[in-house]
Design an enzyme around this catalytic site. Structure first.
Site, short mmCIF file in Angstrom:
data_model
loop_
_atom_site.label_atom_id
_atom_site.label_comp_id
_atom_site.label_asym_id
_atom_site.label_seq_id
_atom_site.Cartn_x
_atom_site.Cartn_y
_atom_site.Cartn_z
N SER A 1 0.92 -1.12 -0.02
CA SER A 1 0.17 0.11 -0.13
C SER A 1 0.81 1.46 0.11
O SER A 1 1.54 1.52 1.14
CB SER A 1 -0.83 0.05 1.30
OG SER A 1 -1.67 1.29 1.42
N HIS B 1 -1.41 -1.44 -4.10
CA HIS B 1 -2.66 -0.78 -3.59
C HIS B 1 -2.53 0.58 -3.39
O HIS B 1 -1.55 1.19 -2.75
CB HIS B 1 -2.82 -1.54 -2.38
CG HIS B 1 -3.99 -1.15 -1.63
ND1 HIS B 1 -5.43 -1.79 -1.88
CD2 HIS B 1 -4.37 -0.30 -0.60
CE1 HIS B 1 -6.35 -1.32 -1.08
NE2 HIS B 1 -5.89 -0.30 -0.26
N ASP C 1 -4.29 3.96 -2.00
CA ASP C 1 -5.44 4.42 -1.15
C ASP C 1 -5.77 6.11 -1.51
O ASP C 1 -4.63 7.24 -1.13
CB ASP C 1 -4.86 4.55 0.38
CG ASP C 1 -5.13 3.18 0.75
OD1 ASP C 1 -5.97 2.43 0.71
OD2 ASP C 1 -3.70 2.58 1.31
N MET D 1 -8.03 9.10 -0.34
CA MET D 1 -8.87 9.80 0.72
C MET D 1 -9.18 11.33 0.01
O MET D 1 -8.52 12.06 -0.20
CB MET D 1 -8.03 9.72 1.99
CG MET D 1 -7.35 8.29 2.26
SD MET D 1 -6.96 8.21 4.01
CE MET D 1 -6.02 6.67 3.71
N HIS E 1 -7.94 1.98 -4.10
CA HIS E 1 -9.16 1.88 -3.07
C HIS E 1 -9.53 3.39 -2.82
O HIS E 1 -8.84 4.32 -2.37
CB HIS E 1 -8.28 1.23 -1.75
CG HIS E 1 -9.32 1.53 -0.49
ND1 HIS E 1 -8.84 1.00 0.83
CD2 HIS E 1 -10.36 1.55 -0.15
CE1 HIS E 1 -9.54 1.07 1.62
NE2 HIS E 1 -10.79 1.29 1.24
N MET F 1 -11.48 6.02 -0.74
CA MET F 1 -12.33 6.23 0.46
C MET F 1 -12.74 7.74 0.27
O MET F 1 -12.10 8.71 0.79
CB MET F 1 -11.22 6.38 1.74
CG MET F 1 -10.84 4.68 1.93
SD MET F 1 -9.32 4.71 2.87
CE MET F 1 -8.24 4.28 1.41
N MET G 1 -12.29 -4.18 5.51
CA MET G 1 -11.12 -3.37 6.27
C MET G 1 -11.14 -4.00 7.61
O MET G 1 -11.99 -4.44 8.31
CB MET G 1 -12.02 -1.90 6.33
CG MET G 1 -12.00 -1.11 5.23
SD MET G 1 -10.53 -1.02 4.20
CE MET G 1 -9.42 -0.07 5.37
N GLY H 1 -8.72 5.53 6.77
CA GLY H 1 -8.04 6.91 6.86
C GLY H 1 -6.77 6.94 7.32
O GLY H 1 -6.05 8.13 7.19
N GLY I 1 -2.72 4.90 7.95
CA GLY I 1 -1.87 3.61 8.05
C GLY I 1 -1.56 3.33 9.48
O GLY I 1 -1.80 4.26 10.25
N GLY I 2 -1.09 2.21 9.89
CA GLY I 2 -0.33 2.17 10.93
C GLY I 2 -1.12 1.78 12.07
O GLY I 2 -0.75 1.78 13.35
N ASP J 1 -7.32 -5.31 4.39
CA ASP J 1 -6.64 -4.05 4.52
C ASP J 1 -6.72 -3.62 5.78
O ASP J 1 -7.66 -3.04 6.18
CB ASP J 1 -7.26 -3.22 3.41
CG ASP J 1 -6.47 -1.85 3.11
OD1 ASP J 1 -5.49 -1.64 3.77
OD2 ASP J 1 -7.03 -1.12 2.48
N GLY J 2 -5.36 -3.25 6.42
CA GLY J 2 -5.20 -2.46 7.61
C GLY J 2 -4.61 -3.58 8.68
O GLY J 2 -5.13 -4.50 9.01
N SER K 1 2.49 -0.12 6.39
CA SER K 1 3.44 0.05 7.26
C SER K 1 4.53 -1.37 7.50
O SER K 1 5.66 -1.21 7.69
CB SER K 1 3.22 0.61 8.74
OG SER K 1 2.12 0.08 8.86
C1 DX5 Z 1 -6.27 2.46 5.47
C2 DX5 Z 1 -5.84 2.11 4.10
C3 DX5 Z 1 -4.79 0.89 3.97
C4 DX5 Z 1 -3.33 1.35 4.83
C5 DX5 Z 1 -3.17 0.20 5.47
O1 DX5 Z 1 -7.29 3.50 5.32
O2 DX5 Z 1 -6.67 1.80 3.29
O3 DX5 Z 1 -4.56 0.65 2.79
O4 DX5 Z 1 -2.30 1.79 3.80
O5 DX5 Z 1 -1.90 0.63 6.27
P1 DX5 Z 1 -1.35 -0.46 7.30
O6 DX5 Z 1 -1.00 -1.68 6.58
O7 DX5 Z 1 0.04 0.30 7.85
O8 DX5 Z 1 -2.14 -0.78 8.31
ZN ZN Z 2 -6.49 0.73 1.52
#
Ligand code: DX5
Ligand code: ZN
Length: 228
Positions: free
Chosen positions: A14, A39, A41, A43, A75, A77, A146, A151, A153-154, A181-182, A204
């Protein structure tokens, strides 16, 4: 649109978590390490509080990824994702996934994604019951569960996810993908695979590591290892 990658097992980097000063070269590093499904993201600051990037970023990496036989999986959002679909298709997106929580007319939006020649994904937030995707599963090519709130990462992996993946798994038609994802990383990726997810998004756990290519390969090895 059905596509071979939907049926394969992929660890999907991602790029949200990458170093934006070097995101093209990090994409190439991951391609060199073997990644083929990326992937992205998107937003909008409305559906989720954060603003990230749009079609230009897809355009900046799509050629490189396509030249190596890879896939750009977007993706969305965002609110009203339908107004942006054509731009993502033009920029080189192979797949667009939209949230059921953002789409009162999900059947129509999935059809629009197909009309643009892309794979169509339907996404579920952590507190939306899985049954909400039962009808969409007739029309989508992939279901995305999800495992954190969209919204950021990490975040920490939500423990109910494997159970939810199993519930979604029974809705899949032949050729569909099940994505998670996540919070996917060394401690959680095997449980996701065992629960039926074949498209495993990791941000991450790849890019926040000293050697992202090596971190990617370790995750691939983890899902390839036979269950003990
Ligand atoms: C969150 C995203 C994810 C994000 C995941 O809203 O949709 O794709 O990058 O990040 P990690 O793997 O760090 O949880
Ligand atoms: Zn995502």
């Amino acid at each position: 649109m059905a596509a071979p990658w939907l049926e394969e097992t992929h660890v999907q980097p991602s790029i949200l978590a990458c170093d934006f000063g070097a995101f093209r070269s990090q994409t190439v590093d991951l391609l060199d390490a073997g990644a083929r499904a990326f992937h992205v993201d998107v937003m909008d600051g409305h559906f989720v509080p954060v603003i990230t990037f749009g079609p230009q970023v897809v355009g900046a990496i799509a050629d490189e990824i396509h030249a190596r036989g890879g896939t750009v999986d977007v993706h969305l959002m965002v609110e009203r994702p339908e107004i942006h679909l054509a731009e993502f298709a033009r920029a080189g997106a192979d797949s667009c996934s939209v949230h059921i929580e953002a789409c009162p007319h999900l059947h129509h939006v999935l059809g629009s994604i197909h009309d643009l020649g892309m794979t169509a994904g339907a996404v579920l937030n952590p507190a939306t019951p899985t049954v909400a995707l039962r009808e969409a599963a007739r029309y989508a090519d992939l279901l995305l569960c999800m495992s954190v709130n969209p919204g950021w990462g990490g975040q920490a992996f939500i423990e109910a996810t494997p159970e939810r993946l199993r519930e979604l798994g029974v809705m899949l038609r032949p050729g569909m993908g099940l994505q998670v994802d996540g919070g996917v990383g060394p401690a959680t990726i095997t449980r996701c695979r065992e629960a039926g997810a074949n498209l495993l998004v990791a941000g991450s756990a790849i890019f926040a590591q000293p050697d992202p290519g090596e971190a990617y390969r370790r995750l691939v090895d983890a899902v390839a290892a036979p269950a003990t």
